[in-house]
Design a protein around this motif. Structure first.
Motif, PDB file in Angstrom:
ATOM      1  N   LEU A   1       6.673   0.970   7.441  1.00 36.27           N
ATOM      2  CA  LEU A   1       5.694   1.607   6.559  1.00 36.27           C
ATOM      3  C   LEU A   1       6.145   3.017   6.197  1.00 36.27           C
ATOM      4  O   LEU A   1       6.067   3.426   5.029  1.00 36.27           O
ATOM      5  CB  LEU A   1       4.315   1.638   7.226  1.00 36.27           C
TER       6      LEU A   1
ATOM      7  N   GLY B   1      -7.085   4.182   3.047  1.00 34.45           N
ATOM      8  CA  GLY B   1      -7.449   2.843   3.480  1.00 34.45           C
ATOM      9  C   GLY B   1      -8.845   2.452   3.113  1.00 34.45           C
ATOM     10  O   GLY B   1      -9.514   3.124   2.326  1.00 34.45           O
TER      11      GLY B   1
ATOM     12  N   LEU C   1      -4.561   3.631   6.866  1.00 37.13           N
ATOM     13  CA  LEU C   1      -3.167   4.040   6.964  1.00 37.13           C
ATOM     14  C   LEU C   1      -3.177   5.543   7.173  1.00 37.13           C
ATOM     15  O   LEU C   1      -3.858   6.274   6.449  1.00 37.13           O
ATOM     16  CB  LEU C   1      -2.408   3.688   5.686  1.00 37.13           C
TER      17      LEU C   1
ATOM     18  N   TYR D   1       0.806  -1.218   0.000  1.00 35.96           N
ATOM     19  CA  TYR D   1       0.000   0.000   0.000  1.00 35.96           C
ATOM     20  C   TYR D   1       0.839   1.268   0.000  1.00 35.96           C
ATOM     21  O   TYR D   1       0.293   2.361  -0.101  1.00 35.96           O
ATOM     22  CB  TYR D   1      -0.936   0.017   1.216  1.00 35.96           C
TER      23      TYR D   1
ATOM     24  N   CYS E   1       4.251   7.350   9.490  1.00 39.23           N
ATOM     25  CA  CYS E   1       3.049   6.605   9.101  1.00 39.23           C
ATOM     26  C   CYS E   1       2.716   5.553  10.145  1.00 39.23           C
ATOM     27  O   CYS E   1       3.598   5.034  10.824  1.00 39.23           O
ATOM     28  CB  CYS E   1       3.269   5.907   7.758  1.00 39.23           C
ATOM     29  N   TRP E   2       1.427   5.209  10.247  1.00 44.43           N
ATOM     30  CA  TRP E   2       0.980   4.162  11.143  1.00 44.43           C
ATOM     31  C   TRP E   2      -0.323   3.576  10.618  1.00 44.43           C
ATOM     32  O   TRP E   2      -0.945   4.133   9.715  1.00 44.43           O
ATOM     33  CB  TRP E   2       0.849   4.657  12.571  1.00 44.43           C
ATOM     34  N   VAL E   3      -0.707   2.434  11.192  1.00 48.12           N
ATOM     35  CA  VAL E   3      -1.922   1.739  10.776  1.00 48.12           C
ATOM     36  C   VAL E   3      -2.926   1.760  11.926  1.00 48.12           C
ATOM     37  O   VAL E   3      -2.570   1.487  13.066  1.00 48.12           O
ATOM     38  CB  VAL E   3      -1.617   0.274  10.395  1.00 48.12           C
TER      39      VAL E   3
END
Length: 138
Positions: free
Chosen positions: A96, A35, A41, A2, A61-63
């Motif tokens: 990421l 997302g 994301l 992604y 970045c993080w999820v």
């Protein structure tokens, strides 16, 4: 998987917008999302013009998991997961972040080497005018 679509769809346009909107010398930030139904994301983007024709772009970045199991289990994501401290509880995902920044660098400054920015962000330098400036800044 992604990272490239995220860089192209939301991070790159955020960088361009911040650089076009604001003058040299100050730092400006935004948080963008990418997302679907199961996850989002998130990216915290900082841009700062450092010298005429050059800007520093920093990214973390993080999820945020949003899958049905969390909702059905009674533990949906908290709003705090959408933001980095001090506004939230998100923790940058170094892998990421590196992949998204590499994808961004390919478009904005091929050959740029990312470096830690001290707080979970990675940074690259981006030309904003003159030879070597990407077309997105024209």
């Amino acid at each position: 998987m992604y990272a490239e679509p995220m860089a192209r769809a939301v991070v790159g346009p955020a960088v361009v917008e911040l650089l076009q909107r604001f003058p040299r010398g100050r730092e400006f930030t935004t948080t963008v999302s990418f997302g679907g139904d199961d996850f989002t994301l998130r990216a915290h983007v900082r841009v700062r013009r450092t010298t005429p024709g050059l800007a520093q772009v920093s990214l973390a970045c993080w999820v945020v998991g949003k899958d049905a199991a969390r909702y059905l289990g009674g533990h949906p994501p908290r709003e705090a997961e959408d933001f980095l401290p001090p506004q939230g509880t998100a923790v940058p995902d170094a892998s990421l972040t590196a992949r998204v920044l590499d994808s961004l660098a390919t478009r904005l400054n091929p050959g740029a080497v990312s470096r830690p920015d001290g707080d979970g962000h990675l940074a690259i330098d981006v030309p904003t005018s003159g030879q070597g400036a990407p077309d997105v800044f024209a």
